[in-house]
Design a protein around this motif. Structure first.
Motif: not given
Ligand code: ASP
Ligand code: ADP
Ligand code: MG
Length: 418
Positions: A41, A47, A74, A150-153
């Motif tokens: 991430s 982000t 990323e 968001r959170g896609g990693s």
């Molecule tokens: N950096 C991105 C986010 O903050 C993806 C991730 O961290 O999963 O949403």
């Protein structure tokens, strides 16, 4: 030799010191003779900062350019981790989304992964190199950079694990597993050794952000073995499963089964009530049709008792970030819907209890309503599925409600979590 994917989240990548510690952890798995792909991430907060720049530049930004900007976090961490690995004698290189490539749909800002080419990756791993892959990003058929939401990693990591037929996908984060509820809110939350795909999917979709919902759906579909564990503790090796494994229902033993597995909350919803909607067939379709066309997801829905006037009130929730757009759509459709007044409130919170035990036990929801009622917490709306009950309450009562329910369902640990 095993093939493993290691994913490190934002807090684990926040700064060079943390990245060095991640590199050392990766080196241990590589030295043990494993083939290792690492998904990273952006640094914590990065982000958000990049999203802020886009909004500042223009409130009506082009989503294709937004993706160019927000995917940059990323890119930085993947290059830095490759450098840190090389510095400790581990051959490593980064593979950006367009280089592998990670093929996605063209739904910018919330693209879906459609496939990952593994030819180059396989060759690199076979040579003993560690592959460092930036999470969250891919490329559409148009050749333009996309991001996964968001959170896609987490989803990137599971997709890479499925594509390279990895033996394990270890998601390293800032807690050492999946807990019965967010351990930052309830210190007496208990760590779960195992949780089923289905329950994790529900928990993630109702606000337990420890895993992105799509990553769990993909792991379930592809049969990827996912473990959630901490990058902050130097505990036992990852292959002894010190974290939480996401497993099929048949792998859970009867003694482990609880009525309720977990509780989640979500403060990012907003409530809308349309007052005095005509009580006739097609009225509800007239409300939700235009919202669906505008791509706005509607969640909890309640249609209240009809008034003597032959009209009824309809209450529902939308994601808080979509409230302004939803109000705009509904105001434009006032004549066709025929409502009298529109009321909205974003100071609401959705509390959900999840557990496969609900399928075979009656009275689970009743305990929830009674527990909240006894402490004077007013329920504004209710939604249920086969293994979940959600209630909408006032935002200020979130923490209290989660704690009360955690105790009521017997989930409290003997000792507070560290
Ligand atoms: N950096 C991105 C986010 O903050 C993806 C991730 O961290 O999963 O949403
Ligand atoms: P990362 O940056 O590693 O992806 P996230 O912040 O996305 O990490 O997810 C980890 C956070 O999820 C934890 O710090 C915790 O506060 C939160 N969380 C919410 N619900 C749960 C739960 N049931 N179990 C564990 N963590 C949870
Ligand atoms: Mg995350």
């Amino acid at each position: 030799m095993a093939r493993i994917v290691m994913k490190f989240g934002g807090t684990s990548m926040a700064g060079i010191e943390r990245i060095r510690s991640v590199a050392a952890r990766v080196k241990r798995e590589w030295q043990a003779g494993n083939q290792v792909a690492v998904v990273v991430s952006a640094m914590a907060g990065e982000t958000d900062r990049l999203v802020g720049f886009c909004r500042e530049a223009s409130s009506l930004y082009d989503p294709r350019e937004y993706d160019v900007v927000v995917s940059a976090g990323e890119q930085v961490t993947s290059g830095l981790l490759a450098i840190a690995l090389q510095a400790i004698g581990v051959p490593a290189r980064s593979w950006l989304g367009w280089q592998l490539p990670v093929h996605t749909s063209d739904a910018h800002a919330s693209a879906r992964i459609e496939g990952i080419d593994t030819q180059a990756l396989d060759a690199s791993l076979a040579q003993g190199e560690v592959a460092v892959i930036p999470g969250f990003q891919g490329v559409a058929d148009s050749g333009r950079v996309t991001t996964l939401g968001r959170g896609g990693s987490d989803t990137s990591a599971v997709a890479v694990a499925a594509a390279m037929k990895a033996d394990r996908c270890d998601i390293y984060t800032d807690v050492d597993g999946v807990y019965t509820t967010d351990p930052r809110i309830v210190p007496r939350a208990r760590k779960l050794k195992r949780v089923t795909y289905e329950e994790m999917l529900e928990l993630a979709s109702v606000g337990a952000k420890v895993l992105q919902t799509r990553s769990v759906g993909l792991a379930m579909k592809e049969g990827v073995r996912v473990q959630v564990l901490s990058s902050f503790v130097d505990g036992p090796a990852a292959d002894t499963l010190p974290g939480t494994m996401i497993v099929g229902e048949e792998e859970i033993e009867d003694v482990e089964r609880q009525l309720i597995t977990g509780i989640a909350h979500d403060k990012n919803e907003a409530k809308i009530t349309l007052v005095e909607v005509p009580d006739r067939p097609g009225a509800v379709a007239a409300i939700f049709g235009p919202l669906a066309e505008a791509n706005i997801n509607v969640d909890v829905i309640v249609q209240n008792v009809a008034h003597a006037t032959g009209s009824t009130d309809v209450t529902f929730t939308v994601p808080g970030a979509e409230l302004t757009r939803a109000l705009d759509v509904l105001q434009k459709a006032q004549v066709s819907i025929g409502y009298n007044k529109l009321v909205h409130d974003s100071r609401v919170s959705k509390i959900s209890i999840v557990g496969v035990g609900m399928r075979s036990h009656a009275g689970v929801a009743a305990t929830m309503f009674k527990t909240l009622g006894e402490r004077g917490i007013n329920i504004l709306a209710i939604a249920t599925s086969e293994i979940k009950v959600s209630v909408l309450i006032h935002e200020d009562e979130t923490e209290l409600a989660v704690r009360l329910l955690h105790t009521a369902y017997g989930l409290d640990a003997e000792e507070a979590a560290a």
